[in-house]
Design a protein around this motif. Sequence first.
Motif, mmCIF file in Angstrom:
data_model
loop_
_atom_site.group_PDB
_atom_site.id
_atom_site.type_symbol
_atom_site.label_atom_id
_atom_site.label_comp_id
_atom_site.label_asym_id
_atom_site.label_seq_id
_atom_site.Cartn_x
_atom_site.Cartn_y
_atom_site.Cartn_z
ATOM 1 N N UNK A 96 29.183 -12.448 -12.839
ATOM 2 C CA UNK A 96 29.709 -11.228 -12.242
ATOM 3 C C UNK A 96 29.267 -11.128 -10.798
ATOM 4 N N UNK A 97 30.207 -10.844 -9.899
ATOM 5 C CA UNK A 97 29.875 -10.736 -8.478
ATOM 6 C C UNK A 97 30.418 -9.418 -7.942
ATOM 7 N N UNK A 98 29.515 -8.659 -7.345
ATOM 8 C CA UNK A 98 29.877 -7.422 -6.660
ATOM 9 C C UNK A 98 29.721 -7.693 -5.166
ATOM 10 N N UNK A 99 30.769 -7.388 -4.406
ATOM 11 C CA UNK A 99 30.749 -7.593 -2.954
ATOM 12 C C UNK A 99 30.962 -6.272 -2.263
ATOM 13 N N UNK A 100 30.115 -5.976 -1.274
ATOM 14 C CA UNK A 100 30.261 -4.733 -0.494
ATOM 15 C C UNK A 100 31.359 -4.903 0.522
#
Length: 164
Positions: free
Chosen positions: A160-164
Amino acid sequence: MNWLGEKIQNHIEPTDTVLDLGCGIMGATDDLKCKVILGCDVWYPYLEKICHLWPTVKVRMNELDRFVDNSYDVVLCLDVLEHLDKGIAVQALEEMKRICRKKVIIYTPRLFQTNEESVENAWNLGYNPHQKHICQIEIPLLNEFGYKTEIMDVDGGILGIYTK
């Protein structure tokens, strides 16, 4: 660095600062090419084993409020969330987004297993009750928190990758 570390390296720049939450023995992160890694874990024998690689600190996952907003470029949480009470895991998903400047990368099993066999002698460092799996983090929950997810071919786990 193992296959997961190689996958993660694609998301990390040599100038990035990295917070590795639940770092364990850093099997995936010990050789990352970055500016610095702060390894955090609750289990002292892990920290003692890896303290020559990078700076380390003992931190529980329910203590993430100790970190300042936007204090690390990348926050990693690999094979950790499943070891937590679900409420703490959900809180950590949100806290990691607050702590990162660029992105959060998590990895968790897609299927639930208790992992009890690893409790007795995890990584040959003795009894570790923190190795037991307590909850399952599913793709819809990760997506709800803004994480883009991918199922890994190697072992079927969820990246899982969260990018701002």
